[in-house]
Design a protein around this motif. Structure first.
Motif, PDB file in Angstrom:
ATOM      1  N   ALA A 110      -3.337 -11.536  15.804  1.00  0.00           N
ATOM      2  CA  ALA A 110      -2.100 -10.762  15.820  1.00  0.00           C
ATOM      3  C   ALA A 110      -2.162  -9.607  16.811  1.00  0.00           C
ATOM      4  CB  ALA A 110      -1.804 -10.216  14.425  1.00  0.00           C
ATOM      5  N   LYS A 111      -1.000  -9.242  17.315  1.00  0.00           N
ATOM      6  CA  LYS A 111      -0.879  -8.026  18.125  1.00  0.00           C
ATOM      7  C   LYS A 111      -1.211  -6.814  17.265  1.00  0.00           C
ATOM      8  CE  LYS A 111       2.683  -5.435  20.661  1.00  0.00           C
ATOM      9  NZ  LYS A 111       4.134  -5.454  21.051  1.00  0.00           N
ATOM     10  N   ARG A 112      -0.799  -6.875  16.002  1.00  0.00           N
ATOM     11  CA  ARG A 112      -1.042  -5.811  15.040  1.00  0.00           C
ATOM     12  C   ARG A 112      -0.914  -6.412  13.654  1.00  0.00           C
ATOM     13  NH1 ARG A 112       2.508  -1.766  12.741  1.00  0.00           N
ATOM     14  NH2 ARG A 112       1.305   0.045  12.075  1.00  0.00           N
ATOM     15  N   SER A 113      -1.636  -5.862  12.674  1.00  0.00           N
ATOM     16  CA  SER A 113      -1.563  -6.369  11.308  1.00  0.00           C
ATOM     17  C   SER A 113      -1.288  -5.231  10.333  1.00  0.00           C
ATOM     18  CB  SER A 113      -2.866  -7.074  10.909  1.00  0.00           C
ATOM     19  OG  SER A 113      -3.102  -8.198  11.715  1.00  0.00           O
ATOM     20  N   ILE A 114      -0.521  -5.542   9.293  1.00  0.00           N
ATOM     21  CA  ILE A 114      -0.295  -4.616   8.187  1.00  0.00           C
ATOM     22  C   ILE A 114      -0.805  -5.313   6.929  1.00  0.00           C
ATOM     23  CG2 ILE A 114       1.376  -3.277   6.874  1.00  0.00           C
ATOM     24  CD1 ILE A 114       3.241  -3.419   9.317  1.00  0.00           C
ATOM     25  N   LEU A 115      -1.829  -4.743   6.308  1.00  0.00           N
ATOM     26  CA  LEU A 115      -2.435  -5.334   5.121  1.00  0.00           C
ATOM     27  C   LEU A 115      -1.828  -4.694   3.880  1.00  0.00           C
ATOM     28  CD1 LEU A 115      -6.183  -5.302   6.248  1.00  0.00           C
ATOM     29  CD2 LEU A 115      -4.432  -7.022   6.741  1.00  0.00           C
ATOM     30  N   VAL A 116      -1.388  -5.520   2.936  1.00  0.00           N
ATOM     31  CA  VAL A 116      -0.754  -5.022   1.712  1.00  0.00           C
ATOM     32  C   VAL A 116      -1.409  -5.669   0.504  1.00  0.00           C
ATOM     33  CG1 VAL A 116       1.445  -4.640   2.903  1.00  0.00           C
ATOM     34  CG2 VAL A 116       1.040  -6.826   1.743  1.00  0.00           C
ATOM     35  N   GLU A 117      -1.090  -5.137  -0.683  1.00  0.00           N
ATOM     36  CA  GLU A 117      -1.716  -5.639  -1.901  1.00  0.00           C
ATOM     37  C   GLU A 117      -1.143  -6.967  -2.374  1.00  0.00           C
ATOM     38  OE1 GLU A 117      -2.939  -2.952  -5.090  1.00  0.00           O
ATOM     39  OE2 GLU A 117      -2.150  -1.301  -3.888  1.00  0.00           O
ATOM     40  N   GLY A 118       0.174  -7.122  -2.299  1.00  0.00           N
ATOM     41  CA  GLY A 118       0.769  -8.325  -2.867  1.00  0.00           C
ATOM     42  C   GLY A 118       2.123  -8.640  -2.269  1.00  0.00           C
ATOM     43  N   PRO A 119       2.795  -9.691  -2.786  1.00  0.00           N
ATOM     44  CA  PRO A 119       4.055 -10.161  -2.200  1.00  0.00           C
ATOM     45  C   PRO A 119       5.198  -9.155  -2.270  1.00  0.00           C
ATOM     46  CG  PRO A 119       3.556 -11.334  -4.245  1.00  0.00           C
ATOM     47  CD  PRO A 119       2.339 -10.564  -3.875  1.00  0.00           C
ATOM     48  N   ARG A 169      -1.404   0.791   0.473  1.00  0.00           N
ATOM     49  CA  ARG A 169      -1.992   0.632  -0.859  1.00  0.00           C
ATOM     50  C   ARG A 169      -1.408   1.647  -1.829  1.00  0.00           C
ATOM     51  NH1 ARG A 169      -8.260  -0.252  -2.852  1.00  0.00           N
ATOM     52  NH2 ARG A 169      -7.686  -0.441  -5.037  1.00  0.00           N
ATOM     53  N   ASP A 170      -1.251   1.231  -3.097  1.00  0.00           N
ATOM     54  CA  ASP A 170      -0.834   2.141  -4.156  1.00  0.00           C
ATOM     55  C   ASP A 170      -1.912   3.193  -4.390  1.00  0.00           C
ATOM     56  OD1 ASP A 170       1.385   0.518  -4.542  1.00  0.00           O
ATOM     57  OD2 ASP A 170       0.476  -0.593  -6.196  1.00  0.00           O
ATOM     58  N   CYS A 194      -2.608   4.107   4.816  1.00  0.00           N
ATOM     59  CA  CYS A 194      -1.313   4.583   4.325  1.00  0.00           C
ATOM     60  C   CYS A 194      -1.275   4.533   2.796  1.00  0.00           C
ATOM     61  CB  CYS A 194      -0.189   3.744   4.920  1.00  0.00           C
ATOM     62  SG  CYS A 194      -0.186   3.756   6.736  1.00  0.00           S
ATOM     63  N   ILE A 195      -1.599   5.667   2.202  1.00  0.00           N
ATOM     64  CA  ILE A 195      -1.609   5.829   0.747  1.00  0.00           C
ATOM     65  C   ILE A 195      -0.881   7.127   0.427  1.00  0.00           C
ATOM     66  CG2 ILE A 195      -3.043   6.136  -1.320  1.00  0.00           C
ATOM     67  CD1 ILE A 195      -5.284   4.617   0.144  1.00  0.00           C
ATOM     68  N   THR A 203       2.770   3.556  -7.994  1.00  0.00           N
ATOM     69  CA  THR A 203       2.857   2.236  -7.380  1.00  0.00           C
ATOM     70  C   THR A 203       4.147   2.109  -6.572  1.00  0.00           C
ATOM     71  OG1 THR A 203       3.911   1.303  -9.349  1.00  0.00           O
ATOM     72  CG2 THR A 203       1.499   1.175  -9.231  1.00  0.00           C
ATOM     73  N   LEU A 204       4.377   0.928  -6.037  1.00  0.00           N
ATOM     74  CA  LEU A 204       5.520   0.696  -5.154  1.00  0.00           C
ATOM     75  C   LEU A 204       6.854   1.011  -5.826  1.00  0.00           C
ATOM     76  CD1 LEU A 204       6.670  -0.496  -2.487  1.00  0.00           C
ATOM     77  CD2 LEU A 204       6.638  -2.733  -3.630  1.00  0.00           C
ATOM     78  N   GLU A 205       7.035   0.583  -7.068  1.00  0.00           N
ATOM     79  CA  GLU A 205       8.345   0.697  -7.708  1.00  0.00           C
ATOM     80  C   GLU A 205       8.786   2.151  -7.899  1.00  0.00           C
ATOM     81  OE1 GLU A 205       6.830  -3.178  -7.859  1.00  0.00           O
ATOM     82  OE2 GLU A 205       5.920  -1.390  -8.759  1.00  0.00           O
TER      83      GLU A 205
END
Length: 264
Positions: A110-119, A169-170, A194-195, A203-205
């Motif tokens: 990838a040119k760049r990646s963003i890693l996240v916890e879930g869908p 990440r949360d 990014c936290i 968390t996200l919600e």
């Protein structure tokens, strides 16, 4: 003619290996072609078991092949120089070999990646990226990859290949503790951690409700909750469905600041 193309390729590879037992170097192109995952697993085991004393160079579009045959042997070229993953921590090497389904190859290419916890995080990142850049991440060469809580395994790879990566990440109510987990990576200019530091928005919600307000989220979800607690209970009990509705909504979503930091 009744044998599928994948099985034909598998047989050809096995026959070639048997005939090349005296060769020092073996070149192999995309052994995964046309193979179902179970058959691919058996073929990769056969290659691994029968090429222990030979140099094997494999081209592949499969993260499974990459991880299983040895992510530590990857060589990345940028046109002028190369970098390897030979010095990955042993526990990271073991992790990817034991759990080879992770999308390491997506991050590598990838040119760049963003890693996240879930869908659910993935959907919100994609919506935010589209709102800001007018296109989905993949259309801009940016991969959004769900990695569970295995961020550090991927960051070990990113560090050694100087990949451009952000993690979302949360804070789980302990922002200081979560940030401390990534101290070894935080000073790398290519890595963004990014936290959010607000422990009340764990968390996200709750981060989404905090950024947008109950009325906006009710409108986007087609709900009519009278207080934040009930809305959050609904959102947290239906994480992916809620994130999908927010993603598909024509209403603009205010993206929490920590996620904006990853979107760029």
């Amino acid at each position: 003619n009744l044998v599928g193309k994948g099985e034909q390729n598998s047989v050809k590879i096995k026959l070639a290996l048997a005939a090349a037992d005296q060769c020092h170097l073996i070149l192999m192109e995309e052994p995964e072609n046309h193979l179902a995952r179970g058959n691919l697993g058996r073929l990769i085991k056969h290659i691994s078991d029968n090429c222990e004393n030979q140099q094997v160079i494999v081209t592949t579009h499969s993260s499974y092949v990459l991880n299983k045959l040895g992510v530590e042997s990857v060589i990345m070229f940028d046109g002028t120089s190369g970098a390897t993953l030979a010095d990955l921590p042993p526990d990271t090497l073991s992790y990817f070999k034991r759990l080879p389904g992770h999308d390491t190859l997506r991050m590598l290419l990838a040119k760049r990646s963003i890693l996240v916890e879930g869908p659910s995080d993935e959907l919100i990142v994609q919506k935010g990226f589209r709102q800001k850049h007018g296109m989905l991440p993949l259309e801009a060469g940016v991969e959004v990859i769900s990695v569970g809580t295995s961020f550090k395994r991927f960051l070990d790879i990113a560090m050694r290949l100087n990949l451009n990566v952000a993690i979302v990440r949360d804070n789980d109510g302990d922002a200081e503790g979560k940030l401390a987990l990534f101290e070894d990576y935080a000073e790398n200019v290519n890595i963004a951690i990014c936290i959010d530091k607000d422990n009340e928005a764990r968390t996200l919600e709750p981060q989404i409700v905090k950024a947008n307000g109950r009325q906006t989220i009710n409108e986007m979800l087609g709900t009519n909750f009278a207080d934040d607690a009930d809305l959050l209970s609904h959102m947290e009990g239906n994480k992916t469905d809620v994130a999908l509705k927010l993603f598909e909504s024509e209403h603009e979503l205010t993206i929490p600041e920590y996620i904006q930091g990853a979107i760029g």
